[in-house]
Design a protein around this motif. Structure first.
Motif, short mmCIF file in Angstrom:
data_model
loop_
_atom_site.label_atom_id
_atom_site.label_comp_id
_atom_site.label_asym_id
_atom_site.label_seq_id
_atom_site.Cartn_x
_atom_site.Cartn_y
_atom_site.Cartn_z
N GLY A 78 0.82 -1.21 0.00
CA GLY A 78 0.00 0.00 0.00
C GLY A 78 0.85 1.25 0.00
O GLY A 78 0.51 2.26 -0.64
N THR A 79 1.95 1.19 0.72
CA THR A 79 2.85 2.34 0.77
C THR A 79 3.38 2.66 -0.64
O THR A 79 3.38 3.82 -1.06
CB THR A 79 4.03 2.06 1.73
OG1 THR A 79 3.48 1.86 3.05
CG2 THR A 79 5.03 3.19 1.75
N ASP A 137 -6.52 7.08 -0.91
CA ASP A 137 -5.86 5.96 -0.24
C ASP A 137 -6.98 5.05 0.23
O ASP A 137 -7.58 5.26 1.28
CB ASP A 137 -5.01 6.47 0.93
CG ASP A 137 -4.36 5.33 1.70
OD1 ASP A 137 -4.62 4.15 1.37
OD2 ASP A 137 -3.58 5.62 2.64
N ARG A 157 -8.58 0.41 2.74
CA ARG A 157 -9.78 -0.31 3.21
C ARG A 157 -11.05 0.23 2.52
O ARG A 157 -12.08 0.39 3.14
CB ARG A 157 -9.91 -0.19 4.72
CG ARG A 157 -8.76 -0.82 5.49
CD ARG A 157 -9.02 -0.89 6.99
NE ARG A 157 -7.89 -1.46 7.70
CZ ARG A 157 -6.81 -0.79 8.10
NH1 ARG A 157 -6.72 0.51 7.86
NH2 ARG A 157 -5.83 -1.39 8.73
N LYS A 164 -5.05 -6.37 3.60
CA LYS A 164 -5.71 -5.95 4.85
C LYS A 164 -6.92 -6.87 5.03
O LYS A 164 -6.77 -8.08 5.01
CB LYS A 164 -6.12 -4.48 4.77
CG LYS A 164 -4.93 -3.54 4.66
CD LYS A 164 -4.49 -2.99 6.01
CE LYS A 164 -3.12 -2.38 5.99
NZ LYS A 164 -3.09 -0.96 5.68
C1 LIG Z 1 -2.06 -0.28 5.63
C2 LIG Z 1 -2.35 1.00 5.02
C3 LIG Z 1 -1.63 1.45 3.90
C4 LIG Z 1 -0.49 0.69 3.27
O1 LIG Z 1 0.26 -0.08 4.08
P1 LIG Z 1 1.32 -1.19 3.60
O2 LIG Z 1 1.66 -1.81 4.90
O3 LIG Z 1 2.43 -0.47 2.96
O4 LIG Z 1 0.63 -2.13 2.67
C5 LIG Z 1 -1.98 2.66 3.36
N1 LIG Z 1 -2.99 3.37 3.85
C6 LIG Z 1 -3.71 2.98 4.90
C7 LIG Z 1 -4.85 3.80 5.38
C8 LIG Z 1 -3.43 1.77 5.52
O5 LIG Z 1 -4.16 1.38 6.56
#
Ligand SMILES: *Cc1c(COP(=O)(O)O)cnc(C)c1O
Length: 339
Positions: free
Chosen positions: A55-56, A169, A172, A200
């Motif tokens: 996600g990052t 973003d 979720r 997630k």
């Molecule tokens: C978990 C999360 C991400 C991305 O996280 P990664 O651990 O890099 O996959 C991005 N935005 C939100 C709101 C998250 O909860």
């Protein structure tokens, strides 16, 4: 119960992974990756999609593609995931300047504050150039609260009016769509790009998909390679993600029911307090009363001894996140341990 990232691949995912048809995805030939991307683009109502490792990286690629001139500025929430938990990558790696606007308790930013934060292009001698607005749905740090279709559309209109892009973003986003009872493609209609986590609540082991226009995705593909996110036989991972989409999206409703059950139970325990109105999806922040003769670190340690893992926030606060591998009886067991 400390996060929805801790799910293990289901048996069906393991089978799909073992049998996945694969090829070199950097060369654009992995059939399972292409299938996942086509499916995700369809579900989200966008032209194209791209599988990325996390996600990052999904957020980073999206911001960097929208802000492709160094010294661009992005408007985002002051407690957004991108601003708080992503190592400041948009600045260190992308030369993008973050302009924060206060996140309200419900995860929104006031529209007039967002509009006021947009730089006057005539001030280019001193100002960075605003290019992008980012919102987060559901909003993790607000307790998994959902931004409505109406709000998202309004932010989208604002962005358009000022010639800006809108990124969601949507780590979720399926939790939000489920809780709001709206189709996910409608919820993200106003966005130029969305980043959707597969690992997630959807329970896949690895990965995120970003979606947007064909032009956005072809630039994103180049950026992914530059960041080291181009992977070869990635169909192994995408196969699990396809199972997640097929089997697990519909389980989110049960996760939310279990979360409400948990939140109500916690609120009945003397010395603990949950803001029930903020519990809309699968996240609960639990506050300890300061005159309890214990603290959150001590309580978390005791819970761990009973096999209940939660996420410590600070001396008087911890977080619980529910996912499809936490059952109603797990919730009841946890409540009895906490009590
Ligand atoms: C978990 C999360 C991400 C991305 O996280 P990664 O651990 O890099 O996959 C991005 N935005 C939100 C709101 C998250 O909860």
């Amino acid at each position: 119960m400390r996060s929805d990232t801790v799910t293990k691949p289901t048996e069906a995912m393991r089978v799909a992974m073992a049998n996945a048809e694969v090829d070199d995805d950097v060369l654009g030939n992995d059939p399972t990756a292409l299938r996942l991307e086509t499916e995700m683009a369809r579900i989200m109502g966008k032209e194209a999609a791209l599988f990325v490792p996390s996600g990052t990286m999904g957020n980073l690629i999206s911001v960097l593609v929208h802000c492709d001139v160094r010294g661009s500025e992005v408007i985002l929430g002051d407690i957004s995931h991108i601003h708080i938990y992503e190592n400041g990558g948009i600045s260190t790696l992308g030369g993008v300047h973050p302009r924060t606007v206060k996140n309200n308790k419900d995860g929104t930013m006031d529209l007039d504050l967002v509009e006021a934060a947009i730089r006057d292009p005539k001030g280019e001698l001193v100002y960075p150039i605003t290019r992008l607005i980012c919102i987060e749905n559901s909003h993790a740090n607000s307790g998994g609260r959902c931004l409505s279709v109406e709000y998202t559309d309004k932010i989208g209109e604002l962005a358009k009016k000022h010639g800006l892009k809108l990124h969601i973003d949507g780590a979720r986003i399926f939790n939000a769509a489920t809780a709001l009872g709206v189709p996910v493609d409608r919820l993200v209609q106003a966005a130029d790009s969305v980043s959707v986590c597969l690992s997630k609540g959807l329970g896949a082991p690895v990965g995120t998909v970003i979606v947007g226009s064909k032009g956005f995705i072809s630039k994103a593909k180049i950026m992914r390679k530059a960041l080291g996110g181009g992977m070869r036989q990635v169909g192994i991972l995408c196969a699990a993600a396809l199972v997640a989409l097929q089997d697990n999206v519909r389980k989110l409703e049960d996760d939310h029911k279990n979360t409400k059950l948990l939140a109500d139970g916690l609120n009945k325990i003397t010395g603990l307090k949950v803001d029930i109105s903020s519990v809309e999806t699968n996240i609960v922040f639990v506050n300890l009363s300061e005159n309890l003769n214990t603290t959150a670190p001590k309580l978390c340690k005791r819970l761990e001894e009973h096999g209940v893992l939660v996420m410590l926030e600070n001396k008087f606060r911890f977080r619980i996140v529910i996912h499809h591998q936490i059952t109603t009886s797990d919730v009841q067991y946890a409540l009895s341990c906490i009590k």
